[in-house]
Design an enzyme around this catalytic site. Structure first.
Site, PDB file in Angstrom:
ATOM      1  N   GLY A  48      49.765  37.593  38.990  1.00 43.84           N
ATOM      2  CA  GLY A  48      49.120  38.353  39.743  1.00 43.84           C
ATOM      3  C   GLY A  48      49.693  38.261  41.033  1.00 43.84           C
ATOM      4  O   GLY A  48      50.506  37.387  41.729  1.00 43.84           O
ATOM      5  N   GLY A  74      45.560  29.731  43.026  1.00 40.27           N
ATOM      6  CA  GLY A  74      44.959  30.441  44.116  1.00 40.27           C
ATOM      7  C   GLY A  74      45.886  31.520  44.664  1.00 40.27           C
ATOM      8  O   GLY A  74      46.655  31.941  45.843  1.00 40.27           O
ATOM      9  N   ASN A 128      43.220  43.129  39.086  1.00 38.89           N
ATOM     10  CA  ASN A 128      42.486  42.159  39.284  1.00 38.89           C
ATOM     11  C   ASN A 128      41.570  42.282  39.956  1.00 38.89           C
ATOM     12  O   ASN A 128      41.654  42.199  41.520  1.00 38.89           O
ATOM     13  CB  ASN A 128      43.309  41.061  39.415  1.00 38.89           C
ATOM     14  CG  ASN A 128      42.518  40.292  39.354  1.00 38.89           C
ATOM     15  OD1 ASN A 128      41.314  39.790  38.650  1.00 38.89           O
ATOM     16  ND2 ASN A 128      42.592  38.870  39.676  1.00 38.89           N
ATOM     17  N   CYS A 131      39.578  37.621  40.164  1.00 44.45           N
ATOM     18  CA  CYS A 131      39.919  36.562  40.296  1.00 44.45           C
ATOM     19  C   CYS A 131      39.110  35.489  41.152  1.00 44.45           C
ATOM     20  O   CYS A 131      38.783  35.945  42.023  1.00 44.45           O
ATOM     21  CB  CYS A 131      41.697  35.992  41.145  1.00 44.45           C
ATOM     22  SG  CYS A 131      42.104  34.787  41.232  1.00 44.45           S
ATOM     23  N   ASN A 193      38.393  37.472  32.579  1.00 46.06           N
ATOM     24  CA  ASN A 193      38.793  36.969  33.468  1.00 46.06           C
ATOM     25  C   ASN A 193      38.700  35.144  33.352  1.00 46.06           C
ATOM     26  O   ASN A 193      38.020  35.436  32.666  1.00 46.06           O
ATOM     27  CB  ASN A 193      39.228  37.279  35.249  1.00 46.06           C
ATOM     28  CG  ASN A 193      40.259  36.632  35.796  1.00 46.06           C
ATOM     29  OD1 ASN A 193      40.333  35.621  35.721  1.00 46.06           O
ATOM     30  ND2 ASN A 193      40.609  37.552  36.469  1.00 46.06           N
TER      31      ASN A 193
HETATM   32  C1  LIG Z   1      46.613  28.972  35.450  1.00 49.75           C
HETATM   33  C2  LIG Z   1      46.041  30.173  35.727  1.00 49.75           C
HETATM   34  C3  LIG Z   1      46.394  31.508  36.158  1.00 49.75           C
HETATM   35  C4  LIG Z   1      45.802  32.785  36.278  1.00 49.75           C
HETATM   36  N1  LIG Z   1      46.676  33.464  37.629  1.00 49.75           N
HETATM   37  C5  LIG Z   1      46.237  35.225  36.891  1.00 49.75           C
HETATM   38  C6  LIG Z   1      46.105  35.540  37.712  1.00 49.75           C
HETATM   39  O1  LIG Z   1      46.983  36.233  38.662  1.00 49.75           O
HETATM   40  N2  LIG Z   1      45.854  37.470  37.425  1.00 49.75           N
HETATM   41  C7  LIG Z   1      44.999  37.718  36.755  1.00 49.75           C
HETATM   42  O2  LIG Z   1      44.237  38.841  36.805  1.00 49.75           O
HETATM   43  N3  LIG Z   1      43.724  36.499  35.993  1.00 49.75           N
HETATM   44  C8  LIG Z   1      44.857  35.276  35.877  1.00 49.75           C
HETATM   45  N4  LIG Z   1      44.741  34.125  34.969  1.00 49.75           N
HETATM   46  C9  LIG Z   1      43.881  34.633  34.363  1.00 49.75           C
HETATM   47  C10 LIG Z   1      43.806  34.648  32.837  1.00 49.75           C
HETATM   48  O3  LIG Z   1      45.017  35.905  32.873  1.00 49.75           O
HETATM   49  C11 LIG Z   1      42.968  35.258  31.637  1.00 49.75           C
HETATM   50  O4  LIG Z   1      42.121  36.412  32.193  1.00 49.75           O
HETATM   51  C12 LIG Z   1      42.198  34.231  31.649  1.00 49.75           C
HETATM   52  O5  LIG Z   1      42.922  32.355  31.457  1.00 49.75           O
HETATM   53  C13 LIG Z   1      41.600  34.068  30.043  1.00 49.75           C
HETATM   54  O6  LIG Z   1      42.466  34.184  28.844  1.00 49.75           O
HETATM   55  P1  LIG Z   1      42.902  32.782  28.747  1.00 49.75           P
HETATM   56  O7  LIG Z   1      41.717  32.099  27.876  1.00 49.75           O
HETATM   57  O8  LIG Z   1      43.783  33.341  26.912  1.00 49.75           O
HETATM   58  O9  LIG Z   1      44.086  31.142  29.550  1.00 49.75           O
HETATM   59  C14 LIG Z   1      44.815  32.687  35.485  1.00 49.75           C
HETATM   60  C15 LIG Z   1      44.714  32.306  34.259  1.00 49.75           C
HETATM   61  C16 LIG Z   1      45.123  30.301  34.608  1.00 49.75           C
HETATM   62  C17 LIG Z   1      45.014  29.570  33.479  1.00 49.75           C
END
Ligand SMILES: Cc1cc2nc3c(=O)[nH]c(=O)nc-3n(C[C@H](O)[C@H](O)[C@H](O)COP(=O)(O)O)c2cc1C
Ligand SMILES: Cc1cc2nc3c(=O)[nH]c(=O)nc-3n(C[C@H](O)[C@H](O)[C@H](O)COP(=O)(O)OP(=O)(O)OC[C@H]3O[C@@H](n4cnc5c(N)ncnc54)[C@H](O)[C@@H]3O)c2cc1C
Ligand code: FES
Lengths: 318, 261
Positions: A48, A74, A128, A131, A193
């Site tokens: 992000g 964050g 996004n 968040c 998300n």
């Molecule tokens: C450590 C971490 C950081 C994340 N940072 C962002 C981000 O910066 N922007 C965003 O849109 N989603 C962010 N996400 C959400 C992921 O892109 C994703 O939507 C979410 O983890 C669900 O997928 P998963 O279960 O395969 O991880 C983050 C997830 C994790 C675990």
């Protein structure tokens, strides 16, 4: 046996395969490039981005839970300009599409970052609005259909680039939000998300995360994500990139059947840094074995009579 | 391409009730291992995320981890038997900086921070002529002491509950040592509070100190940004930046870390 055609067209964004990696879980690609060939990934949704470099939250930022984890990073990132100068040229050396995940604290900021990232080498913008880990902006934009419509519409007016809108699962009715994003001018949706959650250490009686509450991801969220993709796909006409707990090809096929046009792998990269290549190879083999020639033959092809579909939707108690 | 390894357990030895050493077969393709580096360990039976553990010994054929049972993950890992496979990702992280010019060094390890200091002390002995003082701190019984016996010129042990050289905190010994000696370098690893105390003492005395930090991790390779350490940075409005413990660390200089923000 002929190899199936894995390419997908997400309303103008063409990927050579449907496997993408979720924002925030793959950095800017460098670390995982030591484990997998980035050319084998359809698209990389980068960490992000915010206008200025962002420090993120205090530590601890991670808490483990059954088949998943909570994070409260964050949105720590070096800022959009740094990304464009230092990471984008490097990513350009690979045959993978680059999706900029953009985050603002108000509509003007979203528009500004959208303008800055609408450059050659960035193939799509992922807005996004979901968040859960930042106070201003983020989730606040993504939970109210009117706000969703407004922010998407203004960003749409600010850029001609392909535009993905990333939806939050922390909402009353995902269909209303999906429709609002589509009406605002989104080319594609991505979802879900993280779900807001909390983990408590019973010995110290304190939450594990410095911030208390964080975003839940990993296999624990998969059924929720599949349901939401199914519901959103049943009302919108634009493609969806499905994500939430995908760890193997079977999970990926579930999302495709539920209506996703492509899938994204996030937290599973942490547990298995080679997961993207494994899912790609296994998916291809499974399709060959079962006589599927293209991804299109799977997308939304859930065998679920319409008559039953009504009883499947779930009303959130008021 | 970096590999993930499934390594066979050669042996498992309990050093006391809740500390054990796992000895694994070292794959030929595994690169060099350096003091202060760590590995992500996992087995199918363990909880979801991998566990970061420092290397505590290695040779051409095998490599060791000395692990304290803390929660569910390290407990389940303690149940593996010789012949079982453990999934290993690494070596990960940066390395201690060792200067052959140093004449007098101080190595401090507390609890979970003792194992990596054994590897460090042996490297110091091998690669430098420095006079090596080692101070170890335990809550109860000491472990791995035999590893330090041959390499330390001075070895001091503190325990909160058992009588060794000092009953109490290892930092009591450190305060005294810093008072009585001019060290060229201090190396410390252990619980956060120990690291902070030692770093502050060294800074007051103008002695350079390297800190091996621990933080909860998810990816262990620098992609997820969950494992951070506040490092001074004048270009940021807040005066610091959150660096990644797994990739930019786990070793940081005492002079760069911000403890009070
Ligand atoms: C450590 C971490 C950081 C994340 N940072 C962002 C981000 O910066 N922007 C965003 O849109 N989603 C962010 N996400 C959400 C992921 O892109 C994703 O939507 C979410 O983890 C669900 O997928 P998963 O279960 O395969 O991880 C983050 C997830 C994790 C675990
Ligand atoms: C670079 C590094 C090197 C380490 N070296 C060693 C070592 O040589 N020997 C040893 O015994 N331990 C070491 N640790 C600590 C070890 O990783 C934790 O004690 C272990 O993860 C606890 O797991 P658990 O499932 O038993 O505990 P739980 O408390 O059940 O763990 C739950 C979650 O918290 C995380 N966690 C809990 N405590 C810590 C901690 N202190 N550091 C990091 N994550 C934590 C776990 O990884 C897990 O995600 C090291 C940690 C780091 C970061
Ligand atoms: S654990 Fe992912 S960045 Fe350190």
């Amino acid at each position: 046996m002929r190899k199936p055609d894995l390419s997908v067209d997400l309303n103008g964004l063409k990927l050579h395969n449907p496997i993408t990696v979720a924002s925030g879980t793959f950095g800017f690609g460098r670390e995982y490039s030591e484990y997998v060939d980035l050319n084998n990934i359809g698209a990389i949704m980068v960490k992000g981005l915010t206008l200025a470099p962002k420090l993120g939250n205090d530590s601890p930022r991670v808490a483990e839970t059954a088949m998943g984890m909570l994070n409260s990073v964050g949105l720590q990132n070096p800022g959009v300009e740094y990304f464009l100068k230092n990471d984008l040229p490097w990513l350009g050396e690979f045959n993978t599409k680059v999706i900029a995940n953009i985050n603002g604290t108000n509509i003007e900021e979203y528009c500004r970052i959208a303008e800055l990232t609408s450059v050659k080498g960035v193939h799509s913008l992922e807005l996004n609005i979901s968040c859960p880990n930042v106070k201003a902006g983020g989730l606040a934009f993504g939970t109210d259909p009117d706000m969703v419509y407004r922010v998407v519409k203004e960003v749409r007016e600010a850029t001609g680039h392909h535009l993905i809108v990333k939806l939050s699962p922390n909402v009353k009715d995902i269909k209303d939000i999906a429709l609002a994003a589509e009406a605002g001018g989104a080319d594609c949706l991505s979802m879900i998300n993280t779900l807001t959650g909390m983990v408590i250490d019973i010995d110290s009686r304190k939450p594990i995360l410095a911030r208390g509450i964080g975003g839940l991801s990993g296999p624990a969220v998969k059924p929720v994500a599949v349901r939401m993709v199914y519901e959103a796909a049943s009302v919108v006409g634009i493609p969806i990139i499905g994500m939430g707990g995908i760890a193997n090809y079977r999970d990926a096929v579930e999302f495709l059947l539920a209506g996703a046009g492509a899938i994204s792998i996030g937290t599973s990269n942490f547990v298995n840094p080679k997961v993207t290549e494994e899912v790609l190879n296994d998916l291809e083999n499974w399709m060959m074995k079962n006589g599927y020639n293209s991804i299109d033959e799977l997308v939304g092809k859930l065998d679920f009579p319409k008559a039953n579909a009504g009883s499947c939707t779930f009303e959130v108690p008021k | 391409m970096k590999q993930l390894f499934n390594c066979e357990v050669v042996s498992k030895t309990f050093l006391n009730e809740d500390v054990y050493t796992l000895k694994l077969k070292r794959p030929q393709q595994m690169g060099d291992i350096r003091p202060s580096q760590f590995f992500n360990l996992h087995t199918k039976a363990m909880p979801y995320l991998k566990r970061p553990i420092s290397i505590s010994n290695f040779d051409e054929e095998t490599f060791d981890f000395t692990i304290i049972i803390k929660g569910e993950g390290t407990k389940i890992l303690s149940e593996v038997k010789a012949g079982d496979l453990v999934e290993v990702q690494g070596p990960l992280g940066n390395t201690y900086s060792i200067d052959p010019e140093h004449k007098k060094v101080l190595v401090i390890g507390g609890g979970i921070g003792v194992p990596p200091q054994a590897v460090l002390s042996e490297a110091l002995k091998r690669d430098t002529d420095a006079h090596i003082t080692v101070q170890l701190g335990f809550r109860n019984e000491a472990y791995l002491v035999e590893r330090f016996d041959g390499v330390a010129d001075v070895l001091q042990i503190a325990s909160e509950n058992v009588d060794y050289d000092h009953k109490g905190y290892v930092t009591d010994l450190t305060a005294k040592a810093l008072e009585e000696n001019d060290f060229d370098m201090v190396y410390v690893c252990g619980p956060h509070i120990l690291i902070e105390k030692v770093a502050k003492m060294c800074m007051t005395k103008n002695v350079p100190v390297q800190l091996l930090m621990e933080e909860r991790m998810a990816c262990g390779i620098g992609a997820c940004m969950v494992c951070t350490c506040k490092v001074k940075d004048d270009t940021m409005p807040e005066g610091y930046w959150n660096k990644r413990v797994c990739k930019d660390g786990p070793v940081f200089w005492g002079s760069e870390v911000l403890f009070d923000a």
